[in-house]
Design a protein around this motif. Structure first.
Motif, PDB file in Angstrom:
ATOM      1  N   VAL A   2       0.858  -1.291  -0.068  1.00  0.00           N
ATOM      2  CA  VAL A   2      -0.084   0.166   0.036  1.00  0.00           C
ATOM      3  C   VAL A   2       0.822   1.466  -0.016  1.00  0.00           C
ATOM      4  CG1 VAL A   2      -1.502   1.055   0.973  1.00  0.00           C
ATOM      5  CG2 VAL A   2      -1.849  -1.118   1.201  1.00  0.00           C
ATOM      6  N   GLN A   3       0.504   2.141  -0.723  1.00  0.00           N
ATOM      7  CA  GLN A   3       1.289   3.447  -0.762  1.00  0.00           C
ATOM      8  C   GLN A   3       0.308   4.687  -1.147  1.00  0.00           C
ATOM      9  OE1 GLN A   3       4.358   3.468  -4.115  1.00  0.00           O
ATOM     10  NE2 GLN A   3       5.755   4.657  -2.677  1.00  0.00           N
ATOM     11  N   LEU A   4       0.670   5.887  -0.235  1.00  0.00           N
ATOM     12  CA  LEU A   4      -0.263   7.100  -0.577  1.00  0.00           C
ATOM     13  C   LEU A   4       0.787   8.014  -0.479  1.00  0.00           C
ATOM     14  CD1 LEU A   4      -2.713   6.713   2.421  1.00  0.00           C
ATOM     15  CD2 LEU A   4      -3.216   5.940   0.081  1.00  0.00           C
ATOM     16  N   VAL A   5       0.541   8.821  -1.857  1.00  0.00           N
ATOM     17  CA  VAL A   5       1.573   9.860  -2.287  1.00  0.00           C
ATOM     18  C   VAL A   5       0.762  11.143  -2.292  1.00  0.00           C
ATOM     19  CG1 VAL A   5       3.254  10.628  -3.893  1.00  0.00           C
ATOM     20  CG2 VAL A   5       2.949   8.175  -3.349  1.00  0.00           C
ATOM     21  N   GLU A   6       0.969  11.967  -1.613  1.00  0.00           N
ATOM     22  CA  GLU A   6       0.251  13.398  -1.774  1.00  0.00           C
ATOM     23  C   GLU A   6       1.257  14.177  -2.860  1.00  0.00           C
ATOM     24  OE1 GLU A   6       0.157  12.290   2.807  1.00  0.00           O
ATOM     25  OE2 GLU A   6       1.542  12.101   1.018  1.00  0.00           O
ATOM     26  N   SER A   7       0.528  15.196  -3.289  1.00  0.00           N
ATOM     27  CA  SER A   7       0.986  16.125  -4.205  1.00  0.00           C
ATOM     28  C   SER A   7       0.395  17.517  -4.032  1.00  0.00           C
ATOM     29  CB  SER A   7       1.425  15.678  -5.422  1.00  0.00           C
ATOM     30  OG  SER A   7       0.280  15.368  -6.143  1.00  0.00           O
ATOM     31  N   GLY A   8       0.930  18.487  -4.382  1.00  0.00           N
ATOM     32  CA  GLY A   8       0.293  19.898  -4.684  1.00  0.00           C
ATOM     33  C   GLY A   8       0.384  20.897  -3.870  1.00  0.00           C
ATOM     34  N   GLY A   9       1.154  20.668  -2.763  1.00  0.00           N
ATOM     35  CA  GLY A   9       1.405  21.577  -1.786  1.00  0.00           C
ATOM     36  C   GLY A   9       2.364  22.645  -2.313  1.00  0.00           C
ATOM     37  N   GLU A  10       2.248  23.566  -1.961  1.00  0.00           N
ATOM     38  CA  GLU A  10       3.299  24.989  -2.299  1.00  0.00           C
ATOM     39  C   GLU A  10       3.041  26.165  -1.394  1.00  0.00           C
ATOM     40  OE1 GLU A  10       1.700  24.896  -6.485  1.00  0.00           O
ATOM     41  OE2 GLU A  10       1.641  27.165  -6.265  1.00  0.00           O
ATOM     42  N   LEU A  11       3.817  27.342  -1.975  1.00  0.00           N
ATOM     43  CA  LEU A  11       3.728  28.644  -1.216  1.00  0.00           C
ATOM     44  C   LEU A  11       2.639  29.255  -1.948  1.00  0.00           C
ATOM     45  CD1 LEU A  11       4.603  30.874   0.753  1.00  0.00           C
ATOM     46  CD2 LEU A  11       6.451  31.233  -0.973  1.00  0.00           C
ATOM     47  N   VAL A  12       1.280  29.651  -1.377  1.00  0.00           N
ATOM     48  CA  VAL A  12       0.458  30.505  -1.745  1.00  0.00           C
ATOM     49  C   VAL A  12      -0.223  31.672  -0.802  1.00  0.00           C
ATOM     50  CG1 VAL A  12      -1.411  29.045  -0.776  1.00  0.00           C
ATOM     51  CG2 VAL A  12      -1.944  30.355  -2.786  1.00  0.00           C
ATOM     52  N   GLN A  13      -0.418  32.918  -1.597  1.00  0.00           N
ATOM     53  CA  GLN A  13      -0.862  33.940  -0.470  1.00  0.00           C
ATOM     54  C   GLN A  13      -1.964  33.671  -0.028  1.00  0.00           C
ATOM     55  OE1 GLN A  13      -0.817  37.663  -3.295  1.00  0.00           O
ATOM     56  NE2 GLN A  13       1.283  37.983  -2.435  1.00  0.00           N
ATOM     57  N   ALA A  14      -2.376  34.192   1.114  1.00  0.00           N
ATOM     58  CA  ALA A  14      -3.876  34.390   1.556  1.00  0.00           C
ATOM     59  C   ALA A  14      -4.874  34.662   0.741  1.00  0.00           C
ATOM     60  CB  ALA A  14      -3.791  35.041   3.041  1.00  0.00           C
ATOM     61  N   GLY A  15      -5.911  34.088   0.900  1.00  0.00           N
ATOM     62  CA  GLY A  15      -6.885  34.325   0.011  1.00  0.00           C
ATOM     63  C   GLY A  15      -6.875  33.256  -1.403  1.00  0.00           C
ATOM     64  N   GLY A  16      -5.762  32.743  -1.504  1.00  0.00           N
ATOM     65  CA  GLY A  16      -5.669  31.879  -2.728  1.00  0.00           C
ATOM     66  C   GLY A  16      -6.095  30.530  -2.669  1.00  0.00           C
ATOM     67  N   SER A  17      -5.912  29.585  -3.525  1.00  0.00           N
ATOM     68  CA  SER A  17      -6.440  28.510  -3.547  1.00  0.00           C
ATOM     69  C   SER A  17      -5.224  27.251  -3.966  1.00  0.00           C
ATOM     70  CB  SER A  17      -7.504  28.212  -4.635  1.00  0.00           C
ATOM     71  OG  SER A  17      -8.551  29.032  -4.352  1.00  0.00           O
ATOM     72  N   LEU A  18      -5.533  26.153  -3.408  1.00  0.00           N
ATOM     73  CA  LEU A  18      -4.584  25.030  -3.912  1.00  0.00           C
ATOM     74  C   LEU A  18      -5.384  23.900  -4.040  1.00  0.00           C
ATOM     75  CD1 LEU A  18      -1.358  25.167  -1.712  1.00  0.00           C
ATOM     76  CD2 LEU A  18      -1.609  25.628  -4.052  1.00  0.00           C
ATOM     77  N   ARG A  19      -4.905  22.681  -4.649  1.00  0.00           N
ATOM     78  CA  ARG A  19      -5.652  21.536  -4.651  1.00  0.00           C
ATOM     79  C   ARG A  19      -4.719  20.558  -4.484  1.00  0.00           C
ATOM     80  NH1 ARG A  19      -8.904  17.943  -9.262  1.00  0.00           N
ATOM     81  NH2 ARG A  19      -6.954  17.519 -10.116  1.00  0.00           N
ATOM     82  N   LEU A  20      -4.637  19.746  -3.565  1.00  0.00           N
ATOM     83  CA  LEU A  20      -3.886  18.677  -3.161  1.00  0.00           C
ATOM     84  C   LEU A  20      -4.348  17.373  -3.659  1.00  0.00           C
ATOM     85  CD1 LEU A  20      -3.464  19.372   0.631  1.00  0.00           C
ATOM     86  CD2 LEU A  20      -2.061  20.307  -1.431  1.00  0.00           C
ATOM     87  N   SER A  21      -3.629  16.488  -3.981  1.00  0.00           N
ATOM     88  CA  SER A  21      -4.072  15.163  -4.605  1.00  0.00           C
ATOM     89  C   SER A  21      -3.199  14.087  -3.664  1.00  0.00           C
ATOM     90  CB  SER A  21      -3.422  14.888  -6.066  1.00  0.00           C
ATOM     91  OG  SER A  21      -4.101  16.209  -6.828  1.00  0.00           O
ATOM     92  N   CYS A  22      -4.050  12.902  -3.502  1.00  0.00           N
ATOM     93  CA  CYS A  22      -3.238  11.901  -2.795  1.00  0.00           C
ATOM     94  C   CYS A  22      -3.552  10.496  -3.918  1.00  0.00           C
ATOM     95  CB  CYS A  22      -4.034  11.601  -1.693  1.00  0.00           C
ATOM     96  SG  CYS A  22      -3.616  10.030  -0.562  1.00  0.00           S
ATOM     97  N   ALA A  23      -2.555  10.030  -4.321  1.00  0.00           N
ATOM     98  CA  ALA A  23      -2.569   8.897  -5.269  1.00  0.00           C
ATOM     99  C   ALA A  23      -2.457   7.715  -4.428  1.00  0.00           C
ATOM    100  CB  ALA A  23      -1.567   9.125  -6.219  1.00  0.00           C
TER     101      ALA A  23
END
Length: 121
Positions: A2-23
Protein backbone atom coordinates in the motif's frame (compact mmCIF):
# COMPACT_ATOMS: atom_id res chain seq x y z
CA UNK A 1 2.17 -2.93 -0.97
CA UNK A 2 0.00 0.00 0.00
CA UNK A 3 1.25 3.44 -0.89
CA UNK A 4 -0.24 6.91 -0.52
CA UNK A 5 1.50 9.79 -2.26
CA UNK A 6 0.43 13.39 -1.74
CA UNK A 7 1.21 16.23 -4.10
CA UNK A 8 0.17 19.80 -4.76
CA UNK A 9 1.48 21.59 -1.74
CA UNK A 10 3.25 24.89 -2.31
CA UNK A 11 3.57 28.49 -1.19
CA UNK A 12 0.44 30.56 -1.81
CA UNK A 13 -0.83 33.93 -0.71
CA UNK A 14 -3.68 34.31 1.73
CA UNK A 15 -6.99 34.20 -0.09
CA UNK A 16 -5.60 31.91 -2.74
CA UNK A 17 -6.41 28.32 -3.64
CA UNK A 18 -4.62 25.00 -3.91
CA UNK A 19 -5.64 21.50 -4.82
CA UNK A 20 -3.90 18.63 -3.10
CA UNK A 21 -3.91 15.15 -4.57
CA UNK A 22 -3.38 11.78 -2.94
CA UNK A 23 -2.60 8.88 -5.24
CA UNK A 24 -3.25 5.50 -3.66
CA UNK A 25 -2.03 2.09 -4.73
CA UNK A 26 -2.43 -1.41 -3.38
CA UNK A 27 -5.71 -0.62 -1.68
CA UNK A 28 -9.42 -0.44 -2.55
CA UNK A 29 -12.65 0.29 -0.71
CA UNK A 30 -11.29 2.60 1.96
CA UNK A 31 -12.18 5.94 3.44
CA UNK A 32 -9.68 8.67 2.66
CA UNK A 33 -8.92 11.31 5.22
CA UNK A 34 -6.85 14.46 5.16
CA UNK A 35 -5.00 15.67 8.22
CA UNK A 36 -2.55 18.47 8.84
CA UNK A 37 0.16 19.31 11.29
CA UNK A 38 1.56 22.78 11.85
CA UNK A 39 4.94 23.33 13.54
CA UNK A 40 4.66 22.86 17.28
CA UNK A 41 1.07 21.67 17.07
CA UNK A 42 -0.63 18.32 17.15
CA UNK A 43 -1.91 16.67 14.02
CA UNK A 44 -5.50 17.65 13.34
CA UNK A 45 -8.31 16.25 11.28
CA UNK A 46 -9.28 18.19 8.16
CA UNK A 47 -11.75 16.08 6.17
CA UNK A 48 -12.72 12.52 5.31
CA UNK A 49 -14.65 10.94 2.45
CA UNK A 50 -16.09 7.46 2.26
CA UNK A 51 -15.47 5.09 -0.60
CA UNK A 52 -18.77 5.90 -2.29
CA UNK A 53 -18.46 9.62 -1.55
CA UNK A 54 -21.84 9.52 0.20
CA UNK A 55 -20.37 10.37 3.58
CA UNK A 56 -18.15 13.43 3.92
CA UNK A 57 -17.03 15.10 7.13
CA UNK A 58 -15.11 18.35 7.63
CA UNK A 59 -13.42 20.05 10.51
CA UNK A 60 -15.25 23.22 11.49
CA UNK A 61 -12.12 25.25 10.73
CA UNK A 62 -12.25 24.37 7.02
CA UNK A 63 -15.97 23.92 6.41
CA UNK A 64 -17.13 26.07 3.52
CA UNK A 65 -13.58 26.64 2.27
CA UNK A 66 -12.23 23.15 1.60
CA UNK A 67 -13.80 20.43 -0.52
CA UNK A 68 -12.79 16.78 -0.39
CA UNK A 69 -13.44 14.49 -3.33
CA UNK A 70 -12.18 11.30 -4.90
CA UNK A 71 -11.96 9.52 -8.22
CA UNK A 72 -12.03 5.79 -7.55
CA UNK A 73 -11.25 4.97 -11.17
CA UNK A 74 -7.93 6.74 -10.67
CA UNK A 75 -7.64 5.66 -7.02
CA UNK A 76 -6.91 9.28 -6.18
CA UNK A 77 -8.33 11.67 -3.65
CA UNK A 78 -8.35 15.44 -3.70
CA UNK A 79 -8.56 18.33 -1.29
CA UNK A 80 -9.57 21.60 -2.91
CA UNK A 81 -8.61 24.45 -0.61
CA UNK A 82 -10.04 27.90 -1.24
CA UNK A 83 -9.84 31.16 0.67
CA UNK A 84 -6.65 29.98 2.30
CA UNK A 85 -5.58 31.59 5.54
CA UNK A 86 -2.16 31.90 7.15
CA UNK A 87 -3.35 29.50 9.83
CA UNK A 88 -3.84 26.80 7.18
CA UNK A 89 -0.06 26.55 6.91
CA UNK A 90 0.92 22.97 7.73
CA UNK A 91 2.10 19.68 6.37
CA UNK A 92 -0.95 17.96 4.91
CA UNK A 93 -1.24 14.19 5.04
CA UNK A 94 -3.67 11.85 3.42
CA UNK A 95 -4.57 8.62 5.14
CA UNK A 96 -6.64 5.53 4.41
CA UNK A 97 -9.02 3.77 6.77
CA UNK A 98 -10.15 0.31 5.76
CA UNK A 99 -13.07 0.06 8.15
CA UNK A 100 -14.42 3.36 9.41
CA UNK A 101 -15.14 6.86 8.16
CA UNK A 102 -13.67 8.69 11.09
CA UNK A 103 -12.08 11.87 12.40
CA UNK A 104 -9.65 10.07 14.69
CA UNK A 105 -6.29 9.74 13.03
CA UNK A 106 -5.33 6.90 15.31
CA UNK A 107 -7.82 4.70 13.50
CA UNK A 108 -6.26 5.06 10.06
CA UNK A 109 -4.28 2.20 8.60
CA UNK A 110 -2.01 3.90 6.08
CA UNK A 111 -0.46 7.34 5.73
CA UNK A 112 1.27 9.33 3.05
CA UNK A 113 4.50 11.20 3.54
CA UNK A 114 2.88 14.63 3.56
CA UNK A 115 3.01 17.75 1.42
CA UNK A 116 3.84 21.23 2.67
CA UNK A 117 1.31 24.01 2.31
CA UNK A 118 2.50 27.48 3.22
CA UNK A 119 0.14 30.43 3.16
CA UNK A 120 1.75 33.84 3.28
CA UNK A 121 0.09 37.05 4.44
Amino acid sequence: QVQLVESGGELVQAGGSLRLSCAASGLTRYAMGWFRQAPGKEREFVAVIGWSSLVILYADSVKGRFTISRDNAKNTGYLQMNSLKVEDTAVYYCAASKLLIQRNGAGYDYWGQGTQVTVSS
